[in-house]
Design an enzyme around this catalytic site. Sequence first.
Site, PDB file in Angstrom:
ATOM      1  N   LYS A 113      -1.739  45.523  17.008  1.00  0.00           N
ATOM      2  CA  LYS A 113      -2.972  46.283  17.257  1.00  0.00           C
ATOM      3  C   LYS A 113      -3.969  45.408  18.023  1.00  0.00           C
ATOM      4  O   LYS A 113      -4.243  45.651  19.183  1.00  0.00           O
ATOM      5  CB  LYS A 113      -3.541  46.802  15.944  1.00  0.00           C
ATOM      6  CG  LYS A 113      -2.568  47.794  15.278  1.00  0.00           C
ATOM      7  CD  LYS A 113      -2.804  47.885  13.818  1.00  0.00           C
ATOM      8  CE  LYS A 113      -1.659  48.465  13.035  1.00  0.00           C
ATOM      9  NZ  LYS A 113      -1.068  49.697  13.523  1.00  0.00           N
ATOM     10  N   TRP A 148      -2.258  53.280   3.683  1.00  0.00           N
ATOM     11  CA  TRP A 148      -1.656  51.956   3.746  1.00  0.00           C
ATOM     12  C   TRP A 148      -1.815  51.210   2.432  1.00  0.00           C
ATOM     13  O   TRP A 148      -0.896  50.484   2.014  1.00  0.00           O
ATOM     14  CB  TRP A 148      -2.181  51.156   4.940  1.00  0.00           C
ATOM     15  CG  TRP A 148      -1.615  51.716   6.200  1.00  0.00           C
ATOM     16  CD1 TRP A 148      -2.275  52.463   7.133  1.00  0.00           C
ATOM     17  CD2 TRP A 148      -0.242  51.672   6.613  1.00  0.00           C
ATOM     18  NE1 TRP A 148      -1.388  52.863   8.111  1.00  0.00           N
ATOM     19  CE2 TRP A 148      -0.146  52.404   7.825  1.00  0.00           C
ATOM     20  CE3 TRP A 148       0.921  51.105   6.087  1.00  0.00           C
ATOM     21  CZ2 TRP A 148       1.061  52.559   8.513  1.00  0.00           C
ATOM     22  CZ3 TRP A 148       2.125  51.257   6.767  1.00  0.00           C
ATOM     23  CH2 TRP A 148       2.184  51.980   7.957  1.00  0.00           C
ATOM     24  N   ASP A 194      -5.159  43.214   3.604  1.00  0.00           N
ATOM     25  CA  ASP A 194      -4.370  43.685   4.733  1.00  0.00           C
ATOM     26  C   ASP A 194      -5.364  44.000   5.852  1.00  0.00           C
ATOM     27  O   ASP A 194      -6.122  44.963   5.761  1.00  0.00           O
ATOM     28  CB  ASP A 194      -3.586  44.941   4.319  1.00  0.00           C
ATOM     29  CG  ASP A 194      -2.825  45.565   5.482  1.00  0.00           C
ATOM     30  OD1 ASP A 194      -2.920  45.053   6.611  1.00  0.00           O
ATOM     31  OD2 ASP A 194      -2.128  46.581   5.246  1.00  0.00           O
TER      32      ASP A 194
HETATM   33  N1  PMP Z   1      -1.063  48.038   7.122  1.00  0.00           N
HETATM   34  C1  PMP Z   1      -1.809  48.729   7.989  1.00  0.00           C
HETATM   35  C2  PMP Z   1      -3.281  48.868   7.734  1.00  0.00           C
HETATM   36  C3  PMP Z   1      -1.222  49.311   9.110  1.00  0.00           C
HETATM   37  O1  PMP Z   1      -1.968  50.016   9.981  1.00  0.00           O
HETATM   38  C4  PMP Z   1       0.162  49.158   9.322  1.00  0.00           C
HETATM   39  C5  PMP Z   1       0.868  49.724  10.539  1.00  0.00           C
HETATM   40  N2  PMP Z   1       0.288  50.764  11.167  1.00  0.00           N
HETATM   41  C6  PMP Z   1       0.899  48.452   8.377  1.00  0.00           C
HETATM   42  C7  PMP Z   1       0.255  47.897   7.297  1.00  0.00           C
HETATM   43  C8  PMP Z   1       2.381  48.263   8.527  1.00  0.00           C
HETATM   44  O2  PMP Z   1       2.586  47.396   9.555  1.00  0.00           O
HETATM   45  P1  PMP Z   1       4.045  47.064  10.135  1.00  0.00           P
HETATM   46  O3  PMP Z   1       4.481  48.284  10.875  1.00  0.00           O
HETATM   47  O4  PMP Z   1       3.774  45.882  11.003  1.00  0.00           O
HETATM   48  O5  PMP Z   1       4.926  46.760   8.996  1.00  0.00           O
END
Ligand code: PMP
Length: 360
Positions: A196, A102, A172
Site C-alpha cells: 500500500k 481486518w 497492524d
Molecule cells: N491488514 C490490513 C489492515 C490489510 O489491509 C491487509 C490487506 N489488505 C492485511 C492485513 C493482509 O495483508 P496481506 O494481504 O499482506 O496478508
Amino acid sequence: MTRTYNFSAGPSTIAESVLKQAQSELLEWSGCGASVMEISHRSKEFVAFAEQTEQRLRSLLKIPNNYQVLFLQGGATTQFAMVPMNLLGGKQSAAYCCTGAWSQKAINEAKLFCDVSIATDSATDQYLDIPEQESWVIDADAAYLHYTDNETIHGVEFDYIPDSKGLPLVSDMSSNMLSRPVDVSRFGVIYAGAQKNMGGAGITVVIVRDDLIGNVIPKTPSMLNYSMHAKQDSMLNTPPTWSWYILGLVLEWIEAQGGIEQLAINNQVKADKLYTTIDESDFYRNLVQPNARSRMNIPFLLTDSALESVFLEQAGKADLDGLKGHRAVGGLRASIYNAMPLAGINHLVDFMNEFERTHG
Ligand code: PMP
C-alpha cells in the site's frame, strides 16, 4: 501509454518516478552487470542496499535502537499468526480490539493459539466508529493488546495511540504505515505489508522491541520465529529481493517528498478534500463517525445504489480506476495512499461533481 489514477486498496499506486527508476535499472543494477532480480541476496551490493533500506526506515520513523526491523514474507496475514506465536510467552490469552474486517481476521488467527479477550468491539455499530477508550475492558493477564490502526475495508482509522494499560501494544499498520509520524517507542510490535504505502506485494515490515523476541511457543518453525530472522538480518532464506529493492526506492522517494511529516500534511489535505465533497452533497455519503474516518481508505455510497455500476464505468472512461468498494461491504471506495497525488484527488472530485450534476 496511459497511466490512470489508480485508487486500488492494495496493491496500489506507486510514484511514477519510482517505477521509472526501476525501469531504467531493470537490466543492470548498481554496476552488477545484471538485474537486481538476478543477483545473490548475499552479494555485497544487495546486502549494502538492504542495510541502507533499513537505515532509511529507521530514520524516517525514528525507530529507537532497542527495536529490530525485519523484512519478511507471507504478508500481514502471516503476522496474524506470528504475533501470538512469538509474544504469548507462556500466557494463555491475548487482548484484541475489533474495529473492522481486518481485526476480525487477526482475532480468528490468534484463536488458533490462545484465548482471545476482546477489549472493544464495534461490530454492533457496523464498524462505523471506534468505541471510546473508557469503555474498553483490557484483560490484565493478556500477553499483549492488538489493534488495527487503519481498517482498509471499513475506512476507520485511529487518531490516537491506545493506552494498553502496561501490555505490549501490537499494531497492524498495513494500510497507513508511513502516512504520518508515529511514536514507535509506544509499541511492542508494528507490522505492515508493503503493497500500500511501501511498494509492491511480497515483503512485510515488522518492527519489534528486543525484549519481545526469543520466547516462541514450542515447535515454532524457523520461518515464523522473529528471533531467527533477527539473527540472520532477515536473510534466513532467500528473501524477495525485488520487493525489497522497490521498498528501498519508495523510502528514498519519501525522503525526497520531505519525509513522513510532509506526507502527513499532504494526506490530510487530500482526505479533507474528498470528505468535504462527500459531506456537502446529498448524492454521496460516508457513514463513518468523523473522528474515526480514515485518511487512507474512503468508502462512500451513492444515494441511489443502482447508479454504482454507471459511476464505475464512467470513472474508468475518465481514467479513474480501482474505485469499487470491497466485496464484503459493497459501495465505492477511494484508497488515497502516499503516492496518490493531489491532482488525482482533484480529478476524482471534479468527476464526482459532474456525475452528481448529470445523475443527481
Ligand atoms: N491488514 C490490513 C489492515 C490489510 O489491509 C491487509 C490487506 N489488505 C492485511 C492485513 C493482509 O495483508 P496481506 O494481504 O499482506 O496478508
